[in-house]
Design a protein around this motif. Structure first.
Motif, PDB file in Angstrom:
ATOM      1  N   SER A  46       6.433  11.468  -9.865  1.00 42.82           N
ATOM      2  CA  SER A  46       6.259  12.639  -9.013  1.00 42.82           C
ATOM      3  C   SER A  46       6.057  12.275  -7.553  1.00 42.82           C
ATOM      4  CB  SER A  46       5.045  13.443  -9.493  1.00 42.82           C
ATOM      5  OG  SER A  46       3.854  12.696  -9.317  1.00 42.82           O
ATOM      6  N   GLY A  47       5.686  11.031  -7.280  1.00 45.52           N
ATOM      7  CA  GLY A  47       5.373  10.636  -5.915  1.00 45.52           C
ATOM      8  C   GLY A  47       4.011  11.119  -5.452  1.00 45.52           C
ATOM      9  N   PRO A 102       0.832  -1.215   0.000  1.00 41.42           N
ATOM     10  CA  PRO A 102       0.000   0.000   0.000  1.00 41.42           C
ATOM     11  C   PRO A 102       0.862   1.259   0.000  1.00 41.42           C
ATOM     12  CG  PRO A 102       0.065  -0.958   2.193  1.00 41.42           C
ATOM     13  CD  PRO A 102       0.788  -1.925   1.299  1.00 41.42           C
ATOM     14  N   TYR A 103       0.532   2.181  -0.889  1.00 43.06           N
ATOM     15  CA  TYR A 103       1.324   3.401  -1.023  1.00 43.06           C
ATOM     16  C   TYR A 103       0.640   4.594  -0.361  1.00 43.06           C
ATOM     17  CZ  TYR A 103       4.249   6.989  -3.232  1.00 43.06           C
ATOM     18  OH  TYR A 103       5.100   8.050  -3.450  1.00 43.06           O
ATOM     19  N   ARG A 104      -0.610   4.884  -0.742  1.00 41.46           N
ATOM     20  CA  ARG A 104      -1.346   6.000  -0.166  1.00 41.46           C
ATOM     21  C   ARG A 104      -2.848   5.739  -0.257  1.00 41.46           C
ATOM     22  NH1 ARG A 104       2.984   7.318   1.219  1.00 41.46           N
ATOM     23  NH2 ARG A 104       4.012   9.351   1.142  1.00 41.46           N
ATOM     24  N   LEU A 105      -3.587   6.353   0.689  1.00 38.45           N
ATOM     25  CA  LEU A 105      -5.035   6.476   0.582  1.00 38.45           C
ATOM     26  C   LEU A 105      -5.340   7.852  -0.002  1.00 38.45           C
ATOM     27  CD1 LEU A 105      -6.268   5.025   3.984  1.00 38.45           C
ATOM     28  CD2 LEU A 105      -7.025   4.233   1.735  1.00 38.45           C
ATOM     29  N   VAL A 106      -6.296   7.900  -0.933  1.00 38.60           N
ATOM     30  CA  VAL A 106      -6.663   9.163  -1.570  1.00 38.60           C
ATOM     31  C   VAL A 106      -8.177   9.327  -1.504  1.00 38.60           C
ATOM     32  CG1 VAL A 106      -6.590  10.540  -3.681  1.00 38.60           C
ATOM     33  CG2 VAL A 106      -4.701   8.993  -3.153  1.00 38.60           C
ATOM     34  N   TRP A 129     -13.155   6.863  -1.360  1.00 38.96           N
ATOM     35  CA  TRP A 129     -11.767   6.619  -0.969  1.00 38.96           C
ATOM     36  C   TRP A 129     -11.153   5.603  -1.936  1.00 38.96           C
ATOM     37  CZ3 TRP A 129      -8.927   9.093   2.620  1.00 38.96           C
ATOM     38  CH2 TRP A 129      -9.588   9.806   3.629  1.00 38.96           C
ATOM     39  N   TYR A 130      -9.884   5.819  -2.271  1.00 43.74           N
ATOM     40  CA  TYR A 130      -9.144   4.892  -3.128  1.00 43.74           C
ATOM     41  C   TYR A 130      -7.815   4.541  -2.460  1.00 43.74           C
ATOM     42  CZ  TYR A 130     -12.326   5.964  -7.003  1.00 43.74           C
ATOM     43  OH  TYR A 130     -13.435   6.107  -7.800  1.00 43.74           O
ATOM     44  N   LEU A 131      -7.366   3.308  -2.695  1.00 38.66           N
ATOM     45  CA  LEU A 131      -6.038   2.880  -2.260  1.00 38.66           C
ATOM     46  C   LEU A 131      -5.149   2.778  -3.492  1.00 38.66           C
ATOM     47  CD1 LEU A 131      -3.912   1.614  -0.337  1.00 38.66           C
ATOM     48  CD2 LEU A 131      -4.994  -0.616  -0.813  1.00 38.66           C
ATOM     49  N   VAL A 132      -4.041   3.489  -3.473  1.00 41.47           N
ATOM     50  CA  VAL A 132      -3.017   3.361  -4.503  1.00 41.47           C
ATOM     51  C   VAL A 132      -1.973   2.390  -3.971  1.00 41.47           C
ATOM     52  CG1 VAL A 132      -1.216   4.545  -5.825  1.00 41.47           C
ATOM     53  CG2 VAL A 132      -3.419   5.680  -5.397  1.00 41.47           C
ATOM     54  N   ALA A 133      -1.720   1.294  -4.692  1.00 39.68           N
ATOM     55  CA  ALA A 133      -0.835   0.239  -4.187  1.00 39.68           C
ATOM     56  C   ALA A 133      -0.171  -0.496  -5.337  1.00 39.68           C
ATOM     57  CB  ALA A 133      -1.629  -0.752  -3.329  1.00 39.68           C
ATOM     58  N   TYR A 134       0.940  -1.159  -5.014  1.00 37.23           N
ATOM     59  CA  TYR A 134       1.600  -2.034  -5.990  1.00 37.23           C
ATOM     60  C   TYR A 134       1.078  -3.444  -5.763  1.00 37.23           C
ATOM     61  CZ  TYR A 134       5.154  -4.233  -8.901  1.00 37.23           C
ATOM     62  OH  TYR A 134       5.784  -4.948  -9.886  1.00 37.23           O
TER      63      TYR A 134
END
Length: 336
Positions: free
Chosen positions: A223-224, A174-178, A184-189
């Motif tokens: 960009s991160g 998991p990278y970030r919650l947005v 809500w979305y989870l950005v993850a690898y």
């Protein structure tokens, strides 16, 4: 009180009550001398707590606002109240309630004693929030579990249901919650797909931090910025809507009733304004949001949004016609 750490915590708890404390009263409360109180005040200042002292017969000590946020001490009732409030906000993707509030909830629930955690859950389960219905309801425990994994850089296992109903088991970094304001979305690898993915959190269930640590990878955008990555990802999965809408109402009236993600409205005259924006949201959601503004409006484009609104309007008209067979009964229970 001879235990210095315990005495400092007790002193800090007293100072966090919004009033001025005479040194003699503090000394009496802690059963020490005024000289010890002065030394303890200096210790708190060294730790970053901005304690202000005033001289004179009515002088004393007061905790004031400083340049940084020091740790807070909360009693049981305060901790429960804050946790319930954060849960209520985190469970619905409300504009302005972003990842920071979820991180705060995760930190607080991590240290809550079991008796207080039970009280928070009891209050949460006994109440039902009245929401506008334009966002997806999420179990706050799902959000806090994901937020904790993001913060701790732990791999996450969870069940996921895609838009077409397909169920799968995922393991991801998991990278970030947005928060987009409506979801809500989870950005993850995704380790199984060996690629970056965005997951709607309302479709996530049974999240479990595995305890396996990872070093965060670099986002493909370079960009991160997880929000930027999410925006690009959504643009790929569904066509953008180039909105052009005229509202027969003042700009401030319309702006207060539209989510900020749809963009800003521009005044076009007395009692009128116009929205020109690009949206990655679904056609159905945008149509609903426009209708909820509660004023006359005209959609100049896109054409498929005009067509959808026409179909929706005809359906609503049929639903409201006498031939629809609506009854006059009630579901029981009057509002008091």
């Amino acid at each position: 009180m001879t235990d210095t750490p315990a005495r400092l915590l007790k002193l800090l708890s007293l100072l966090q009550t919004p009033r001025e404390w005479p040194g003699t009263e503090l000394a009496g409360r802690l059963d020490v001398t005024p000289r010890t109180i002065r030394r303890d005040i200096d210790r708190l200042r060294d730790l970053g707590y901005p304690v202000e002292a005033t001289r004179g017969s009515v002088g004393g000590y007061r905790l004031v606002a400083g340049s940084a946020m020091p740790p807070l001490l909360l009693d049981d009732e305060e901790a429960v109240a804050i946790a319930v409030g954060l849960r209520a906000g985190a469970g619905h993707a409300i504009e302005g309630v972003d990842e920071a509030s979820v991180r705060a909830l995760a930190k607080l629930e991590q240290v809550l004693p079991s008796r207080l955690r039970h009280r928070v859950s009891s209050l949460q389960n006994a109440t039902v929030p009245l929401t506008r219905g334009d966002g997806s309801t999420i179990d706050p425990r799902t959000l806090t579990a994901i937020a904790s994994a993001v913060t701790g850089r732990e791999r996450l296992r969870f069940a996921y249901r895609s838009g077409d109903g397909t169920a799968s088991q995922r393991q991801a970094e998991p990278y970030r919650l947005v928060s987009t304001g409506s979801r809500w979305y989870l950005v993850a690898y995704d380790l199984g797909r060996e690629d970056w993915r965005t997951f709607r959190v309302d479709r996530v269930s049974d999240p479990f931090a595995t305890g396996s640590r990872f070093t965060p990878r670099e986002l493909p955008t370079g960009s991160g910025d997880a929000a930027e990555f999410l925006t690009r990802s959504m643009a790929r999965t569904q066509p953008e809507l180039h909105l052009d809408v005229t509202f027969r109402a003042p700009a401030d009236f319309v702006a207060a009733r539209l989510p900020a993600t749809l963009g800003a409205v521009e005044p076009t005259g007395e009692g009128a304004c116009r929205l020109r924006a690009v949206s990655a949201d679904s056609l159905e959601w945008v149509a609903l949001r426009l209708a909820l503004v509660d004023c006359e409006f005209e959609v100049h484009g896109p054409a498929h949004l005009v067509e959808h609104l026409g179909s929706l309007g005809a359906r609503l008209t049929r639903a409201a016609s006498p031939s629809s067979g609506t009854g006059t009964g009630t579901t029981g229970g009057g509002h008091e």
